[in-house]
Design a protein around this motif. Structure first.
Motif, PDB file in Angstrom:
ATOM      1  N   LYS A 170      26.258  27.653  45.178  1.00  0.00           N
ATOM      2  CA  LYS A 170      27.682  27.862  45.426  1.00  0.00           C
ATOM      3  C   LYS A 170      28.431  26.537  45.342  1.00  0.00           C
ATOM      4  O   LYS A 170      27.923  25.502  45.760  1.00  0.00           O
ATOM      5  CB  LYS A 170      27.870  28.453  46.820  1.00  0.00           C
ATOM      6  CG  LYS A 170      29.313  28.729  47.184  1.00  0.00           C
ATOM      7  CD  LYS A 170      29.410  29.353  48.568  1.00  0.00           C
ATOM      8  CE  LYS A 170      30.837  29.688  48.916  1.00  0.00           C
ATOM      9  NZ  LYS A 170      30.943  30.326  50.224  1.00  0.00           N
ATOM     10  N   LYS A 179      38.867  28.589  45.914  1.00  0.00           N
ATOM     11  CA  LYS A 179      38.030  29.618  45.302  1.00  0.00           C
ATOM     12  C   LYS A 179      36.565  29.221  45.356  1.00  0.00           C
ATOM     13  O   LYS A 179      36.212  28.063  45.140  1.00  0.00           O
ATOM     14  CB  LYS A 179      38.423  29.854  43.849  1.00  0.00           C
ATOM     15  CG  LYS A 179      39.679  30.647  43.674  1.00  0.00           C
ATOM     16  CD  LYS A 179      39.786  31.093  42.239  1.00  0.00           C
ATOM     17  CE  LYS A 179      40.195  32.546  42.245  1.00  0.00           C
ATOM     18  NZ  LYS A 179      40.131  33.135  40.944  1.00  0.00           N
ATOM     19  N   SER A 180      35.717  30.216  45.584  1.00  0.00           N
ATOM     20  CA  SER A 180      34.270  30.008  45.581  1.00  0.00           C
ATOM     21  C   SER A 180      33.674  30.520  44.282  1.00  0.00           C
ATOM     22  O   SER A 180      34.053  31.580  43.780  1.00  0.00           O
ATOM     23  CB  SER A 180      33.633  30.765  46.747  1.00  0.00           C
ATOM     24  OG  SER A 180      34.087  30.257  47.966  1.00  0.00           O
ATOM     25  N   PHE A 181      32.722  29.746  43.743  1.00  0.00           N
ATOM     26  CA  PHE A 181      32.038  30.104  42.512  1.00  0.00           C
ATOM     27  C   PHE A 181      30.537  29.996  42.734  1.00  0.00           C
ATOM     28  O   PHE A 181      30.082  29.242  43.585  1.00  0.00           O
ATOM     29  CB  PHE A 181      32.438  29.154  41.379  1.00  0.00           C
ATOM     30  CG  PHE A 181      33.890  29.213  41.018  1.00  0.00           C
ATOM     31  CD1 PHE A 181      34.333  30.044  40.011  1.00  0.00           C
ATOM     32  CD2 PHE A 181      34.810  28.422  41.684  1.00  0.00           C
ATOM     33  CE1 PHE A 181      35.677  30.100  39.677  1.00  0.00           C
ATOM     34  CE2 PHE A 181      36.158  28.464  41.356  1.00  0.00           C
ATOM     35  CZ  PHE A 181      36.585  29.308  40.350  1.00  0.00           C
ATOM     36  N   SER A 237      32.943  33.709  39.595  1.00  0.00           N
ATOM     37  CA  SER A 237      33.722  33.563  40.827  1.00  0.00           C
ATOM     38  C   SER A 237      33.294  34.637  41.823  1.00  0.00           C
ATOM     39  O   SER A 237      32.742  35.673  41.436  1.00  0.00           O
ATOM     40  CB  SER A 237      35.218  33.674  40.543  1.00  0.00           C
ATOM     41  OG  SER A 237      35.547  34.965  40.087  1.00  0.00           O
ATOM     42  N   GLU A 238      33.546  34.375  43.077  1.00  0.00           N
ATOM     43  CA  GLU A 238      33.143  35.297  44.133  1.00  0.00           C
ATOM     44  C   GLU A 238      33.790  36.667  43.965  1.00  0.00           C
ATOM     45  O   GLU A 238      33.174  37.689  44.237  1.00  0.00           O
ATOM     46  CB  GLU A 238      33.479  34.705  45.499  1.00  0.00           C
ATOM     47  CG  GLU A 238      32.837  35.414  46.656  1.00  0.00           C
ATOM     48  CD  GLU A 238      32.957  34.627  47.943  1.00  0.00           C
ATOM     49  OE1 GLU A 238      32.016  34.690  48.741  1.00  0.00           O
ATOM     50  OE2 GLU A 238      33.983  33.948  48.142  1.00  0.00           O
TER      51      GLU A 238
END
Length: 51
Positions: A10, A16-18, A38-39
């Motif tokens: 991660k 934003k989380s990827f 992306s999440e």
């Protein structure tokens, strides 16, 4: 629907989380691919690893 995070790394960019991971693509003659998702699954990209 959430993404499977097992075996994925991660990283956060801004807010934003990827998730990224590397795998062999069975449908593309075993080429190695770097995949980034992306999440929320709105961003999905893959790159061929050459080396």
């Amino acid at each position: 629907m959430a993404i499977n995070t097992k075996g994925r790394r991660k990283f956060v960019h801004g807010e934003k989380s990827f998730f990224w991971y590397v795998k062999e693509d069975d449908e593309d003659y075993g080429r190695i691919k770097l995949l980034i998702v992306s999440e929320d699954k709105k961003f999905n990209v893959s790159y061929e690893v050459v080396g």
